[in-house]
Scaffold this active site. Structure first.
Site, short mmCIF file in Angstrom:
data_model
loop_
_atom_site.label_atom_id
_atom_site.label_comp_id
_atom_site.label_asym_id
_atom_site.label_seq_id
_atom_site.Cartn_x
_atom_site.Cartn_y
_atom_site.Cartn_z
N LYS A 87 9.28 10.32 56.33
CA LYS A 87 9.36 9.76 57.85
C LYS A 87 10.42 10.36 58.58
CE LYS A 87 9.71 5.42 60.32
NZ LYS A 87 9.57 3.85 60.09
N SER A 162 6.25 1.33 62.62
CA SER A 162 6.87 2.48 63.28
C SER A 162 6.50 3.65 62.09
CB SER A 162 8.26 2.49 63.27
OG SER A 162 8.92 2.47 62.03
N SER A 186 7.39 -2.28 59.91
CA SER A 186 6.98 -0.76 60.22
C SER A 186 6.40 -0.33 59.03
CB SER A 186 8.42 -0.20 60.61
OG SER A 186 9.01 -0.44 61.81
#
Length: 383
Positions: A87, A162, A186
């Site tokens: 990420k 997220s 997330s």
């Protein structure tokens, strides 16, 4: 989902990856049925097919990944040769980190962050960085500028956030497993949106990432999104072989049910007092009945946090946005431009500034919530 075929996208195909999860793919590479190079090449081809549709990749390292895949003997770990993404709020040496924000000029990282090092130690081949909303604040991966990251099940729907890019790439079949992290949902939100397994590990179960170490109340856990329970279990088992927190009981490699009768608490409505929608409520009730058929004890229980928790958490979220704007030049780079943050970051910042005087009590209550939660859980194995 009952959607017309034109609204869906996937890149599963008859190549070296097939429809394998990470566990099966690693086993096939170990046995010599396929090579790490073949798998990496297939994943790259899938990524390039998905890129204009899903928009889940923000930076790629395809040629270095292919080179790495040609020397699998140089790697160790249970998942040698399995492709993945990290990420874009987590540093990987040689790749830029942009945090999903126009305010940050992405700079090539000079080192790999502690968690990424722990994850990649299992033998995964990093293909690049996955998308996220600005600083992970939003629950949908939709930047203020540019295209959103789309849900493979329905391209008109959100993939969540997220860790939206990670979830979209795994759901579409680009890779079987990808890094995700979670402060307020997330991992769990995009996993739910994209039909994946999304477990937020207990804080301290894996090494803390850089951001978590500076928080007055650490709410962040790093983990993965996957297409199979066994991949998530395998990831945690082998992460534990790299780092074991002595304050927590060992997990080991969970490969099936324990056979022990569990006492499970049932919470039907949200911690913010909103009733759950009928479809979700029905699913939770069906799950509870199924668990009862398996021999477990299901008991309704109160929400395991104080009624102040939603408002306290919202102010804490605002504090994070305030901190990003106030300390961005120190946190990210001297050329951080706070005038370019998106509307949500600005809104959270303004909300915090109006109520900042509440922060000491909020921090105290949020720290206290750990004890409240523990007390509620004393009589239950799970909720």
């Amino acid at each position: 989902m009952n959607q017309p075929p034109s609204t869906r996208f996937h890149c599963f195909r008859n190549d070296a990856m097939a429809d394998n999860d990470a566990t099966a793919l690693a086993e096939r590479i170990r046995s010599g049925e396929v090579s790490a190079q073949e798998v990496t090449a297939a994943a790259i081809e899938r990524a390039q097919l998905a890129a204009p549709v899903i928009n889940g990749v923000v930076a790629e390292r395809y040629q270095p990944a292919l080179t790495q895949s040609q020397r699998p003997d140089a790697q160790t770990g249970r998942f040698v040769g399995v492709p993945t993404y990290i990420k874009d709020n987590t540093d990987v040496e040689g790749l830029p980190t942009g945090h999903g924000s126009q305010a940050v000029t992405p700079r090539v990282a000079k080192r790999t962050s502690p968690f990424a090092e722990q994850m990649l130690s299992q033998g995964y081949i990093c293909l690049g960085k996955s998308t996220l909303p600005e600083f992970g604040f939003n629950a949908s991966t939709e930047p203020a500028q540019g295209d959103p990251t789309r849900n493979p099940w329905n391209l008109d729907y959100s993939c969540g956030a997220s860790s939206g890019g990670a979830a979209a790439l795994v759901a579409a079949g680009v890779v079987p497993i990808a890094h995700a992290n979670d402060g307020g949902g997330s991992i769990r939100i995009p996993a739910a949106c994209c039909g994946l397994v999304g477990l937020k590990p207990t804080r301290g179960r894996v090494v803390d990432n850089d951001a978590a170490r500076d928080l007055p109340v650490n709410i962040i856990s790093d983990g993965v999104v996957t297409r199979s329970v066994r991949d998530t279990a395998g990831f945690l088992a082998y992460a534990e072989s790299w780092f074991k927190n002595r304050k927590l009981p060992a997990i080991g490699h969970v490969q099936g049910p324990s056979g022990r009768q569990l006492r499970i608490g049932l919470v039907l409505d949200s911690i913010n007092g909103h009733p759950t929608d009928p479809e979700t409520r029905l699913t939770v009730e069906q799950t509870a009945r199924y668990l009862e058929k398996l021999g477990h004890i299901i008991e309704p229980m109160d929400v395991p946090v104080a009624s102040s928790f939603p408002d306290d958490f919202a102010l804490y979220w605002g504090m994070l946005a305030f901190g990003v704007k106030a300390r961005g030049k120190k946190l990210y780079h001297p050329d951080f431009d706070k005038s370019r943050v998106d509307g949500l970051t600005n809104g959270l910042d303004k909300m915090f500034r109006r109520q900042f005087w509440r922060l000491p009590a909020v921090i105290w209550r949020l720290k206290r919530s750990w004890h409240d939660y523990q007390r509620h859980m004393n009589d239950y194995d799970a909720v």
